[in-house]
Design an enzyme around this catalytic site. Structure first.
Site, PDB file in Angstrom:
ATOM      1  N   TYR A 115      -1.880   3.400 -12.655  1.00 29.38           N
ATOM      2  CA  TYR A 115      -2.755   4.165 -11.773  1.00 29.38           C
ATOM      3  C   TYR A 115      -2.050   4.428 -10.453  1.00 29.38           C
ATOM      4  CZ  TYR A 115      -3.819  -0.094  -9.107  1.00 29.38           C
ATOM      5  OH  TYR A 115      -3.730  -1.214  -8.339  1.00 29.38           O
ATOM      6  N   CYS A 116      -2.528   5.478  -9.781  1.00 31.78           N
ATOM      7  CA  CYS A 116      -2.094   5.780  -8.418  1.00 31.78           C
ATOM      8  C   CYS A 116      -3.363   6.074  -7.618  1.00 31.78           C
ATOM      9  CB  CYS A 116      -1.083   6.927  -8.387  1.00 31.78           C
ATOM     10  SG  CYS A 116      -1.660   8.491  -9.060  1.00 31.78           S
ATOM     11  N   PHE A 117      -3.270   6.815  -6.561  1.00 32.31           N
ATOM     12  CA  PHE A 117      -4.453   7.013  -5.716  1.00 32.31           C
ATOM     13  C   PHE A 117      -5.556   7.783  -6.443  1.00 32.31           C
ATOM     14  CE2 PHE A 117      -6.963   9.052  -2.338  1.00 32.31           C
ATOM     15  CZ  PHE A 117      -7.402   7.909  -1.688  1.00 32.31           C
TER      16      PHE A 117
END
Length: 177
Positions: A91-93
């Site tokens: 995941y990222c932002f």
């Protein structure tokens, strides 16, 4: 995996949970058990963001260059420990470019990879919504009082006799909860 259906216990289904965000973002908050393998470090993130405002193409060129180097630096020391039966969550932002860079490379190697839809931002919304729904179902007492009245000592004593205690002041490092 849709965050509306997300259950924290599901994180244990993964051999590795990768947070692709910058170290600063990770230090601020992250999913339980996640490992920070940023596609760009804090300085690189700032540089790409600054370039993006005036020249998106240039920003993507330098961003991908940094990303591929940073991902490559993690393949041998960490990723090579896993075998092709292992499953990863990335995941990222917002669940976009940074997580996709990790996911695409891991899939190329042969790993089963899920990307958290909506990323950390949607996960945090799920946490807030879940807490709002959960709070009315719990039995709890709130201890309040002025500074120096002994709240912390009382909570410590309650904990010592086996009572369940959530000390928000301690969690907030006594900077206000």
């Amino acid at each position: 995996m849709h965050p509306a259906q997300l259950d924290v216990r599901e994180f244990s289904d993964y051999s590795l949970v990768i947070d692709a965000r910058s170290p600063r973002e990770f230090a601020e908050d992250h999913l339980p058990g996640a490992v920070n393998l940023p596609v760009v470090d804090d300085v690189q993130y700032a540089e790409v963001g600054t370039r993006h405002k005036s020249d998106k193409h240039s920003a993507y060129l330098i961003g991908v260059e940094y990303s591929l180097r940073n991902i490559a630096d993690q393949i041998k020391p960490l990723i090579s420990r896993f075998d092709d039966k292992d499953r990863f969550l990335v995941y990222c932002f917002r669940g976009g470019k940074r997580s996709r860079l990790w996911a695409d490379n891991l899939r190329t190697i042969g790993f089963d990879v899920d990307v958290l839809a909506g990323g950390w931002k949607r996960y945090r919304q799920w946490v807030r919504d879940s807490l709002q729904a959960l709070a009315p179902a719990l039995k709890y007492r709130v201890l309040a009082g002025p500074t120096g009245c002994g709240k912390t000592r009382l909570l410590a004593e309650l904990a010592s006799i086996g009572q369940q205690v959530l000390d928000l002041e301690s969690l907030a490092c006594h900077r206000g909860s």
